[in-house]
Design an enzyme around this catalytic site. Structure first.
Site, PDB file in Angstrom:
ATOM      1  N   TYR A 125       0.798  -1.229   0.000  1.00 40.35           N
ATOM      2  CA  TYR A 125       0.000   0.000   0.000  1.00 40.35           C
ATOM      3  C   TYR A 125       0.831   1.281   0.000  1.00 40.35           C
ATOM      4  O   TYR A 125       0.807   2.043  -0.964  1.00 40.35           O
ATOM      5  CB  TYR A 125      -0.964  -0.009   1.194  1.00 40.35           C
ATOM      6  CG  TYR A 125      -1.885  -1.204   1.160  1.00 40.35           C
ATOM      7  CD1 TYR A 125      -2.865  -1.320   0.178  1.00 40.35           C
ATOM      8  CD2 TYR A 125      -1.745  -2.245   2.069  1.00 40.35           C
ATOM      9  CE1 TYR A 125      -3.692  -2.427   0.123  1.00 40.35           C
ATOM     10  CE2 TYR A 125      -2.578  -3.364   2.016  1.00 40.35           C
ATOM     11  CZ  TYR A 125      -3.543  -3.445   1.041  1.00 40.35           C
ATOM     12  OH  TYR A 125      -4.352  -4.540   0.978  1.00 40.35           O
ATOM     13  N   PRO A 145     -11.056  -0.335  -2.958  1.00 38.41           N
ATOM     14  CA  PRO A 145     -12.280  -0.997  -3.410  1.00 38.41           C
ATOM     15  C   PRO A 145     -13.517  -0.115  -3.192  1.00 38.41           C
ATOM     16  O   PRO A 145     -13.485   0.861  -2.444  1.00 38.41           O
ATOM     17  CB  PRO A 145     -12.370  -2.231  -2.511  1.00 38.41           C
ATOM     18  CG  PRO A 145     -11.050  -2.352  -1.832  1.00 38.41           C
ATOM     19  CD  PRO A 145     -10.511  -0.954  -1.753  1.00 38.41           C
ATOM     20  N   HIS A 188      -7.676   1.180   1.159  1.00 29.78           N
ATOM     21  CA  HIS A 188      -7.420  -0.201   1.546  1.00 29.78           C
ATOM     22  C   HIS A 188      -6.350  -0.392   2.625  1.00 29.78           C
ATOM     23  O   HIS A 188      -6.332  -1.412   3.323  1.00 29.78           O
ATOM     24  CB  HIS A 188      -6.996  -0.965   0.279  1.00 29.78           C
ATOM     25  CG  HIS A 188      -7.341  -2.412   0.269  1.00 29.78           C
ATOM     26  ND1 HIS A 188      -7.377  -3.171   1.409  1.00 29.78           N
ATOM     27  CD2 HIS A 188      -7.664  -3.247  -0.737  1.00 29.78           C
ATOM     28  CE1 HIS A 188      -7.710  -4.420   1.086  1.00 29.78           C
ATOM     29  NE2 HIS A 188      -7.887  -4.484  -0.206  1.00 29.78           N
ATOM     30  N   LYS A 190     -24.894 -20.110  -3.190  1.00 28.17           N
ATOM     31  CA  LYS A 190     -23.986 -21.046  -2.511  1.00 28.17           C
ATOM     32  C   LYS A 190     -24.712 -22.272  -1.977  1.00 28.17           C
ATOM     33  O   LYS A 190     -24.093 -23.289  -1.684  1.00 28.17           O
ATOM     34  CB  LYS A 190     -23.212 -20.327  -1.415  1.00 28.17           C
ATOM     35  CG  LYS A 190     -24.037 -19.867  -0.239  1.00 28.17           C
ATOM     36  CD  LYS A 190     -23.143 -19.271   0.834  1.00 28.17           C
ATOM     37  CE  LYS A 190     -24.015 -18.688   1.931  1.00 28.17           C
ATOM     38  NZ  LYS A 190     -23.259 -18.098   3.007  1.00 28.17           N
ATOM     39  N   PRO A 224     -18.543 -23.775  -1.877  1.00 26.96           N
ATOM     40  CA  PRO A 224     -18.977 -22.788  -2.873  1.00 26.96           C
ATOM     41  C   PRO A 224     -17.808 -21.970  -3.432  1.00 26.96           C
ATOM     42  O   PRO A 224     -17.750 -21.683  -4.617  1.00 26.96           O
ATOM     43  CB  PRO A 224     -19.936 -21.884  -2.089  1.00 26.96           C
ATOM     44  CG  PRO A 224     -20.400 -22.715  -0.946  1.00 26.96           C
ATOM     45  CD  PRO A 224     -19.271 -23.638  -0.609  1.00 26.96           C
ATOM     46  N   THR A 259      -3.591 -10.861   4.825  1.00 29.76           N
ATOM     47  CA  THR A 259      -4.002 -11.880   3.847  1.00 29.76           C
ATOM     48  C   THR A 259      -2.789 -12.618   3.283  1.00 29.76           C
ATOM     49  O   THR A 259      -1.671 -12.138   3.371  1.00 29.76           O
ATOM     50  CB  THR A 259      -4.683 -11.240   2.617  1.00 29.76           C
ATOM     51  OG1 THR A 259      -3.791 -10.289   2.050  1.00 29.76           O
ATOM     52  CG2 THR A 259      -6.003 -10.614   2.964  1.00 29.76           C
ATOM     53  N   SER A 272     -11.386 -12.096  -5.299  1.00 26.04           N
ATOM     54  CA  SER A 272     -11.625 -12.093  -3.859  1.00 26.04           C
ATOM     55  C   SER A 272     -13.087 -12.377  -3.556  1.00 26.04           C
ATOM     56  O   SER A 272     -13.976 -11.870  -4.243  1.00 26.04           O
ATOM     57  CB  SER A 272     -11.251 -10.725  -3.294  1.00 26.04           C
ATOM     58  OG  SER A 272     -11.364 -10.740  -1.904  1.00 26.04           O
TER      59      SER A 272
HETATM   60  N1  COA Z   1     -19.848 -29.208   2.025  1.00 22.10           N
HETATM   61  C1  COA Z   1     -20.831 -28.442   2.527  1.00 22.10           C
HETATM   62  N2  COA Z   1     -20.668 -27.143   2.860  1.00 22.10           N
HETATM   63  C2  COA Z   1     -19.454 -26.598   2.661  1.00 22.10           C
HETATM   64  C3  COA Z   1     -18.376 -27.339   2.127  1.00 22.10           C
HETATM   65  C4  COA Z   1     -18.609 -28.720   1.806  1.00 22.10           C
HETATM   66  N3  COA Z   1     -17.644 -29.477   1.294  1.00 22.10           N
HETATM   67  N4  COA Z   1     -17.298 -26.540   2.066  1.00 22.10           N
HETATM   68  C5  COA Z   1     -17.682 -25.335   2.523  1.00 22.10           C
HETATM   69  N5  COA Z   1     -18.981 -25.370   2.899  1.00 22.10           N
HETATM   70  C6  COA Z   1     -19.788 -24.286   3.489  1.00 22.10           C
HETATM   71  C7  COA Z   1     -19.061 -23.605   4.620  1.00 22.10           C
HETATM   72  O1  COA Z   1     -19.315 -24.273   5.834  1.00 22.10           O
HETATM   73  C8  COA Z   1     -19.679 -22.221   4.580  1.00 22.10           C
HETATM   74  O2  COA Z   1     -20.956 -22.281   5.179  1.00 22.10           O
HETATM   75  P1  COA Z   1     -21.744 -20.950   5.680  1.00 22.10           P
HETATM   76  O3  COA Z   1     -22.225 -20.230   4.470  1.00 22.10           O
HETATM   77  O4  COA Z   1     -22.873 -21.518   6.465  1.00 22.10           O
HETATM   78  O5  COA Z   1     -20.780 -20.180   6.491  1.00 22.10           O
HETATM   79  C9  COA Z   1     -19.884 -21.970   3.116  1.00 22.10           C
HETATM   80  O6  COA Z   1     -19.965 -23.269   2.517  1.00 22.10           O
HETATM   81  C10 COA Z   1     -18.793 -21.192   2.461  1.00 22.10           C
HETATM   82  O7  COA Z   1     -17.577 -21.894   2.456  1.00 22.10           O
HETATM   83  P2  COA Z   1     -16.541 -21.756   1.261  1.00 22.10           P
HETATM   84  O8  COA Z   1     -17.236 -21.343   0.040  1.00 22.10           O
HETATM   85  O9  COA Z   1     -15.699 -22.978   1.194  1.00 22.10           O
HETATM   86  O10 COA Z   1     -15.678 -20.530   1.633  1.00 22.10           O
HETATM   87  P3  COA Z   1     -15.092 -20.028   3.001  1.00 22.10           P
HETATM   88  O11 COA Z   1     -16.150 -19.369   3.787  1.00 22.10           O
HETATM   89  O12 COA Z   1     -14.297 -21.102   3.649  1.00 22.10           O
HETATM   90  O13 COA Z   1     -14.148 -18.893   2.452  1.00 22.10           O
HETATM   91  C11 COA Z   1     -12.148 -17.867   1.808  1.00 22.10           C
HETATM   92  C12 COA Z   1     -12.954 -19.146   1.794  1.00 22.10           C
HETATM   93  C13 COA Z   1     -10.786 -18.111   1.222  1.00 22.10           C
HETATM   94  C14 COA Z   1     -12.849 -16.794   1.009  1.00 22.10           C
HETATM   95  C15 COA Z   1     -12.044 -17.426   3.308  1.00 22.10           C
HETATM   96  O14 COA Z   1     -11.290 -18.371   3.998  1.00 22.10           O
HETATM   97  C16 COA Z   1     -11.378 -16.103   3.489  1.00 22.10           C
HETATM   98  O15 COA Z   1     -10.183 -16.048   3.700  1.00 22.10           O
HETATM   99  N6  COA Z   1     -12.148 -14.996   3.436  1.00 22.10           N
HETATM  100  C17 COA Z   1     -11.614 -13.664   3.561  1.00 22.10           C
HETATM  101  C18 COA Z   1     -11.159 -13.151   2.235  1.00 22.10           C
HETATM  102  C19 COA Z   1     -10.518 -11.798   2.381  1.00 22.10           C
HETATM  103  O16 COA Z   1     -10.012 -11.418   3.407  1.00 22.10           O
HETATM  104  N7  COA Z   1     -10.536 -11.026   1.342  1.00 22.10           N
HETATM  105  C20 COA Z   1      -9.969  -9.726   1.389  1.00 22.10           C
HETATM  106  C21 COA Z   1     -10.638  -8.853   0.419  1.00 22.10           C
HETATM  107  S1  COA Z   1     -10.109  -7.197   0.561  1.00 22.10           S
END
Ligand code: COA
Length: 620
Positions: free
Chosen positions: A98, A111, A334, A410, A420, A456, A547
Site C-alpha cells: 500500500y 475498493p 485499503h 452457494k 462454494p 491476507t 476475492s
Molecule cells: N460441504 C458443505 N458445505 C461446505 C463445504 C462442503 N464441502 N465446504 C464449505 N462449505 C460451506 C461452509 O461451511 C460455509 O458455510 P456458511 O455459508 O454456512 O458459512 C460456506 O460453505 C462457504 O464456504 P466456502 O465457500 O468454502 O468458503 P469459506 O467461507 O471457507 O471462504 C475464503 C474461503 C478463502 C474466502 C475465506 O477463507 C477467506 O479467507 N475470506 C476472507 C477473504 C478476504 O479477506 N478477502 C480480502 C478482500 S479485501
C-alpha cells in the site's frame, strides 16, 4: 451466528470474549519451512509456465535451497524478524502493498461497495437516509469503543479484530516516496466530527453532543439540511479530485496545498474526521441492466470530473456515498483494513437504516456545521486541472461489469457437499481458459486473521488439477463422469490450498517468498536470481485477481480494479440463491473485456451444474 455458537461452548471468562484491539491468545504468524515453500512454488508454476522455463527455474531453486546457501541465510533472517516483532509480515505488507505503491488509490487500490438501491421520494428522503446511516455507523463505532463487538470466527478459529480499530478517524497522507497513515481514533487529538461533502464543498459536522452522546438521526438530519442549503452552488473547484492523482504528484500538490494556513486547517479537519459522507449529485440515468455497473464505477472513481469524483477525499479510509437518485455504497482506502470488516460494518448500518425512527423529545438547537474553506492559488488550480485530466483518462479506461448469477447461489454447492468458493474459483478458471486457451496466474485473497495482526495471503487458484479439469471440460471424447471427477479433484486441491493459508498453519507461499525477497533487500545482499527470473514475473503477473467478500444479510457486492494492465479484477459475494459478481478490466487492453468474462463465467457455472452434466450422484 458462527461467532455466537462458538462462544456458547467456551468457559464463562472466555464467553465474555469481546473484541479488544488485539484478540487475546491468537497465535503468531509462522515463517513457513523454506524447502516446503520452494517445492510448492515449483508446483504452482507448472500450469502457468512452459516446461523449458520450469526447468530453468528448477535450477535456480536448487541453487537457492542449497545447504548453507542464500535461501537458508534469508530464512534465518526472517525467523529472527519473527522473534523480534509481533508479526513478521504486517509492517512490510502495509508498506509494500500500500504505502509505497505509487499508482493512484482510485481504481488501482481502493475498493468500492455497491449497496442495494434506496427508494427516496425526494431530497428529504435522501437526507433522512443519510442521517440514519450516520447514526448506524456511530452505533457500530460505539461497539468498537466499548469493546463489545463480538470476536469473529472463521472455520471455528477466532480472528484478529485489530482492523476494526484502524478504520475510524484515520486517513492516508501522500508522501514523496511513500505515504503514511494517521489515526486519530484515540487520545487527545480525537475529534467528535465527521466530514460531509456536497457539490464539492466540505463541511465539518460534529456528531457528538457535549456530554459525549452521539447525535440522533433527527438532529443529524437538520444539520444535513443546513449543509445542503449552504452548498447549492455547483461552480466550486473540485479540490477533492487532487486525491485521485498518482501518489508522487499528489504528494507535491499536497505540500503546496497546505502551505496556506486555511487550507491546512481544512485538510486536517478532513483527516481527523471519523469518516466522510458524500452526498452525490445524480448520475446519468442508466437502464436496469447496466445500473449496478454504473454504481460500481461511481463507488470506485465517482464518474469523472464532471460528475462526483470531486465529491470525495479518496485518502480517507471510509467514505459513505449516497446519491440523490438512490444509488449508494462506499469507497474505502485499503491500507488500514481488508474488505470483510468493512462489509460487516456495512451490514450493521444497512440493517440499522431499516429500523423505525424513534420519536424523541424536543431538541436543543445545534451549531451550524463548519464549512471548510480552501484558498485556491493559480498553482493549486493547475494541480487540480492536471488531476482532472489524469482521472478522466482512468475513468474512460475502467471497464466494469456487475452481474448477478441467478440460477443458483452457494446453497447448491453446499447441498452437494462442495465448497462454494472452490466451485466459483473453478468456474473462473474454466471461463478464463475458454477465452484464452490457457490458464493464468490467479490470485485469491485469503484471510490470515487467525494470526495476531494477520492480513491476507494468496490462494493460487490455477493449479495442476484445475488445468486438467479445464482442458478436459470441452473435449468431446471425455465422458461426463471423468469431467466430474476432474472437477472434484480440482476443487479439493483448491480447498487444500485454502486450508494451507488460513485454517491450518499460515503456510502459503506468496507472503513467504515476498518476505525472503524483502529480507534480501534489508540485508543488502544481491537479489537472488530466483526473484529475477521470468517465471517469477509470470507467477506474480496476476491476470486474474479475485476475492470473495461475502455478507449474507445485505445484497451487496464489492468491486476493485485489475492489478495488471491486461488483467481482470473479480470480486464476488455468494448469497444463498444467487451470486453477485463485479468484474473489472481496462478498455486500453484490447484482449480483455469485463462483459465477455462475465458471460463466460455464467456459462461455466451453468456447464458445471448438474442439470447439464445430468449425472446421478454428482459431487458425492
Ligand atoms: N460441504 C458443505 N458445505 C461446505 C463445504 C462442503 N464441502 N465446504 C464449505 N462449505 C460451506 C461452509 O461451511 C460455509 O458455510 P456458511 O455459508 O454456512 O458459512 C460456506 O460453505 C462457504 O464456504 P466456502 O465457500 O468454502 O468458503 P469459506 O467461507 O471457507 O471462504 C475464503 C474461503 C478463502 C474466502 C475465506 O477463507 C477467506 O479467507 N475470506 C476472507 C477473504 C478476504 O479477506 N478477502 C480480502 C478482500 S479485501
Amino acid at each position: 451466528t458462527l461467532c455466537c455458537s462458538a462462544l456458547l461452548h467456551l468457559g464463562s471468562d472466555q464467553a465474555m470474549q469481546r473484541a479488544a484491539s488485539s484478540t487475546p491468545g491468537l497465535p503468531r504468524l509462522p515463517v513457513p519451512a523454506l524447502q516446503q515453500t520452494l517445492d510448492r512454488y515449483l508446483l504452482a508454476l507448472q500450469p502457468i509456465v512452459s516446461e523449458e522455463e520450469l526447468n530453468h527455474t528448477k535450477g535456480l531453486v536448487d541453487e537457492f535451497r542449497k545447504s548453507g546457501g542464500i535461501g537458508e541465510r534469508l530464512q534465518q533472517g526472517l525467523q529472527r524478524r519473527a522473534r523480534k516483532t509481533e508479526n513478521w509480515l504486517s509492517e512490510w505488507w502495509l508498506k509494500n502493498a500500500y504505502l509505497e505503491y505509487r499508482l493512484p488509490v482510485v481504481v488501482h487500490s481502493s475498493p468500492g461497495v455497491v449497496l442495494p438501491k434506496q427508494e427516496f421520494l425526494d431530497r428529504q428522503g435522501q437526507l433522512r437516509f443519510a442521517a440514519k446511516l450516520i447514526e448506524g455507523v456511530l452505533d457500530f463505532k460505539t461497539m468498537i469503543d466499548k469493546e463489545t463487538l463480538p470476536v469473529e470466527y472463521l472455520g471455528g478459529k477466532p480472528l484478529c479484530m485489530n482492523q476494526y480499530y484502524q478504520i475510524f478517524s484515520s486517513c492516508r497522507i501522500p508522501g514523496p516516496k511513500h505515504d503514511s497513515i494517521v489515526n486519530y481514533a484515540k487520545g487527545k487529538k480525537w475529534s467528535p466530527h465527521i466530514t460531509v461533502v456536497h457539490n464539492f464543498q466540505f463541511f465539518e459536522l460534529a456528531v457528538y453532543s457535549s456530554d459525549g452522546s452521539p447525535l440522533i438521526a433527527d438532529q443529524i438530519f437538520i444539520q444535513l439540511e443546513k449543509i445542503w442549503n449552504t452548498s447549492l452552488q455547483t461552480n466550486k473547484e473540485p479540490i477533492g479530485i487532487l486525491t485521485t492523482n498518482h501518489r508522487n504528484s499528489w504528494a507535491k500538490a499536497y505540500n503546496n496545498l497546505i502551505k496556506d494556513k486555511t487550507n491546512k486547517e481544512s485538510v486536517r479537519s478532513i483527516e481527523k474526521s471519523i469518516f466522510i459522507v458524500c452526498l452525490d449529485a445524480p448520475m446519468p440515468r442508466a437502464s436496469e441492466d447496466i445500473y449496478k455497473s454504473r454504481v460500481a464505477a461511481q463507488m470506485l472513481h465517482g464518474g469523472g470530473s464532471r460528475w462526483n469524483s470531486g465529491n470525495r477525499w479518496f485518502d480517507k479510509t471510509l467514505q459513505f456515498i449516497i446519491a440523490e437518485d438512490g444509488s449508494c455504497g462506499l469507497a474505502y482506502e485499503h491500507a488500514p483494513s481488508e474488505g470483510p470488516p468493512i462489509v460487516t460494518l456495512l451490514d450493521h448500518v444497512v440493517e440499522y437504516t431499516k429500523k423505525p425512527q424513534h420519536v424523541r423529545s424536543p431538541m436543543i438547537p445545534l451549531q451550524m456545521p463548519k464549512k471548510l474553506r480552501f484558498n485556491i492559488t493559480p498553482e493549486i488550480k493547475n494541480d487540480i486541472e492536471k488531476a482532472k485530466q489524469n482521472l478522466n483518462i482512468m475513468v474512460q479506461d475502467l471497464d466494469i461489469k456487475v452481474t448477478v448469477f441467478h440460477y443458483f447461489g452457494k446453497n447448491f454447492p453446499k447441498s452437494e457437499k462442495l465448497s462454494p468458493d472452490a466451485f466459483i474459483q473453478m468456474a473462473l478458471q474454466l471461463a478464463y481458459y475458454r477465452m484464452y486457451g490457457q490458464p493464468c496466474a490467479t490470485y485469491e485473497s485469503a484471510s490470515l486473521r487467525m494470526f495476531h495482526l494477520g492480513r491476507t495471503d494468496t490462494i493460487r487458484s490455477a493449479s495442476v488439477s484445475s488445468l486438467k479439469f479445464v482442458e478436459a471440460m470441452d473435449k468431446p471424447n471425455k465422458q461426463n463422469q471423468e469431467k466430474v471427477d476432474l472437477l472434484r479433484r480440482a476443487m479439493q486441491a483448491h480447498r487444500q490450498y485454502t486450508d494451507m493459508v488460513s485454517a491450518l498453519t499460515g503456510n502459503a507461499i506468496d507472503r513467504h517468498l515476498l518476505g525472503l525477497k524483502l529480507q534480501a533487500i534489508e540485508d543488502l545482499v544481491s537479489m537472488p536470481e530466483l526473484f529475477m527470473d521470468t517465471a517469477y514475473a509470470v507467477a506474480m503477473h496476476f491476470n486474474l485477481s479475485t476475492s470473495q467478500v461475502r455478507r449474507s444479510q445485505t445484497d451487496c457486492v464489492m468491486c476493485f480494479g485489475p492489478v495488471v494492465p491486461d488483467g481482470y479484477g473479480v470480486c464476488y459475494n455468494p448469497m444463498e440463491e444467487h451470486i453477485n459478481f463485479a468484474i473489472s478490466a481496462f478498455n486500453s487492453c484490447a484482449e480483455t473485456n469485463a462483459a465477455h468474462l462475465a458471460h463466460y463465467l455464467e456459462t461455466a457455472l451453468l456447464d458445471m451444474s448438474p442439470t447439464i452434466l445430468c449425472l446421478p450422484g454428482w459431487g458425492h
